[in-house]
Design a protein around this motif. Structure first.
Motif, short mmCIF file in Angstrom:
data_model
loop_
_atom_site.label_atom_id
_atom_site.label_comp_id
_atom_site.label_asym_id
_atom_site.label_seq_id
_atom_site.Cartn_x
_atom_site.Cartn_y
_atom_site.Cartn_z
N VAL A 40 0.81 -1.22 0.00
CA VAL A 40 0.00 0.00 0.00
C VAL A 40 0.85 1.27 0.00
O VAL A 40 0.49 2.27 -0.62
CB VAL A 40 -0.92 0.00 1.25
CG1 VAL A 40 -1.58 1.35 1.46
CG2 VAL A 40 -1.97 -1.09 1.11
N ALA A 41 2.00 1.22 0.68
CA ALA A 41 2.78 2.42 0.98
C ALA A 41 3.04 3.32 -0.23
O ALA A 41 2.86 4.53 -0.16
CB ALA A 41 4.10 2.03 1.63
N GLY A 42 3.45 2.75 -1.34
CA GLY A 42 3.82 3.58 -2.48
C GLY A 42 2.76 3.66 -3.55
O GLY A 42 3.03 4.17 -4.64
N SER A 43 1.54 3.20 -3.25
CA SER A 43 0.55 3.12 -4.32
C SER A 43 -0.79 3.76 -4.01
O SER A 43 -1.51 4.16 -4.94
CB SER A 43 0.31 1.64 -4.70
OG SER A 43 -0.09 0.89 -3.57
N ALA A 44 -1.19 3.86 -2.74
CA ALA A 44 -2.54 4.30 -2.40
C ALA A 44 -2.63 5.80 -2.16
O ALA A 44 -1.69 6.43 -1.66
CB ALA A 44 -3.05 3.55 -1.18
N ASP A 45 -3.77 6.38 -2.52
CA ASP A 45 -4.09 7.76 -2.16
C ASP A 45 -4.87 7.78 -0.85
O ASP A 45 -4.66 8.64 -0.01
CB ASP A 45 -4.92 8.42 -3.27
CG ASP A 45 -4.17 8.47 -4.59
OD1 ASP A 45 -3.05 9.01 -4.61
OD2 ASP A 45 -4.69 7.94 -5.59
N LYS A 46 -5.80 6.81 -0.71
CA LYS A 46 -6.61 6.69 0.49
C LYS A 46 -6.55 5.24 0.98
O LYS A 46 -6.33 4.32 0.19
CB LYS A 46 -8.07 7.08 0.22
CG LYS A 46 -8.27 8.51 -0.18
CD LYS A 46 -9.75 8.92 -0.18
CE LYS A 46 -10.62 8.05 -1.03
NZ LYS A 46 -11.99 8.59 -1.21
N ILE A 47 -6.77 5.06 2.28
CA ILE A 47 -6.75 3.72 2.87
C ILE A 47 -7.99 3.55 3.73
O ILE A 47 -8.37 4.46 4.49
CB ILE A 47 -5.49 3.50 3.73
CG1 ILE A 47 -4.22 3.59 2.88
CG2 ILE A 47 -5.55 2.14 4.44
CD1 ILE A 47 -2.93 3.53 3.69
N ALA A 48 -8.63 2.39 3.61
CA ALA A 48 -9.72 2.00 4.50
C ALA A 48 -9.28 0.72 5.21
O ALA A 48 -8.96 -0.27 4.55
CB ALA A 48 -11.01 1.78 3.73
#
Length: 341
Positions: free
Chosen positions: A219-227
């Protein structure tokens, strides 16, 4: 403006033991060109959410409960007729399944499987379909595409099969791409290549991506938002930097502490989350994480916490931030086990 809005989504599956409440009233939205990562332990409802968005939850085994809404460009897909739903699946919204070997038809050549999606969702001359298949295979980084399109899935390596799955998913030029743990069972180098490919395609096509994973490293280098999901609910949501640098929920803290750190010694012990997730046939009365939480209070066992809202859309469902809590300043600290010596 959000291209997809999920509101109060509830999904249940019916088993011999009873009704499993896999997803219990979650809400989120995704905008064009945005990447939303849904993260959590196995069994928390991530993949069920993806299947619901694709309208792949089928009765009598499963059911999307009344009151749920999945709105794509202003239309609730739960009210679509069969023709509109067929255009939506693959044409407007596509999915990269977790296990490409299972998802691909072993009796059909890879090129033929991609052709079906092109013919169904693109207005293209049939004489040009072959060239389009080759273009897509080259786009996802498969060498010797003309020869490879005539091969069967078993003739592809794990990474190549995943790339073929991505080619199939983008064949209809979808506006939303769901990647359901696309790097599972792949080695680290291939994982990085697959994630880089998905993000590159997202930027080229301005596609919204819903990334489902249990790995914060992905997730670290790819997501704009996290749920962050737990026991069928979203316990925390926000921008990527808020979740990584200012996490609020004890479950998020536990997940972050379970990730190995570069500075650790080779014999450093990983932190683990004690206990087991709750039984979703009989969901707990209060906070679902209460019995595994180091900060559990009596209130947590009795009442489901409301969402507390912070800056930039950051929100969490936790009684630590209840206005009557006398010790609200509990802060996240990176942990880690003792040296194994």
């Amino acid at each position: 403006m959000a291209i997809l809005e999920v509101e109060n989504l509830k999904v249940s599956y019916y088993t011999y033991a009873g009704e499993v409440q896999s997803v219990r009233g979650i809400s989120f939205d995704v905008e064009c060109g945005e990447t939303l990562a849904i993260i959590g332990e196995s069994g928390c409802g991530k993949s069920v959410t993806a299947r619901a968005i694709m309208q792949l939850v089928q009765k009598p085994q499963g059911e999307i409960k009344e009151g749920s809404r999945i709105v794509y460009n202003g239309t609730d897909i739960l009210t679509m007729d069969k023709k509109k739903l067929r255009d939506y699946r693959g044409g407007e919204c596509s999915i990269i399944f977790q296990d490409a070997l299972v998802a691909l038809n072993p009796t059909m050549k890879v090129g033929k499987q991609i052709e079906e999606n092109i013919i169904l969702h693109q207005d293209i001359d049939k004489k040009l379909v072959k060239q389009e298949v080759i273009r897509l295979l080259e786009l996802v980084g498969i060498p010797n595409a003309e020869r490879r399109r005539n091969q069967y899935p078993f003739q592809f390596s794990g990474g190549m099969r995943q790339r073929a799955m991505i080619a199939m998913a983008i064949a209809g030029n979808p506006k939303i791409l769901i990647a359901d743990e696309p790097t599972t069972a792949l080695d680290v180098t291939i994982q990085a290549q697959i994630m880089e490919l998905i993000l590159e395609l997202k930027n080229k096509l301005n596609t919204a991506v819903i990334l489902i994973t249990h790995d914060f490293g992905v997730v670290a280098g790819s997501a704009d938002k996290i749920a962050v999901m737990y026991a069928g609910t979203i316990v925390e949501a926000g921008k990527c930097e808020d979740i990584f640098y200012h996490p609020k929920h004890p479950y998020t803290w536990a997940l972050l502490n379970a990730v190995p750190k570069m500075e650790w010694k080779s014999k450093q012990l990983l932190d683990t989350i004690k206990g087991n997730p709750p039984d979703l046939i009989v969901p707990p009365k209060g906070c679902p994480f209460a019995k595994r939480c180091e900060h559990c209070m009596n209130l947590c066992l009795e009442e489901t916490p409301e969402y507390t809202y912070f800056d930039n859309g950051h929100q969490t469902s936790c009684h630590l931030y209840h206005p009557d809590n006398q010790n609200p300043k509990v802060e996240f600290a990176y942990g880690g086990g003792n040296d194994g010596q």
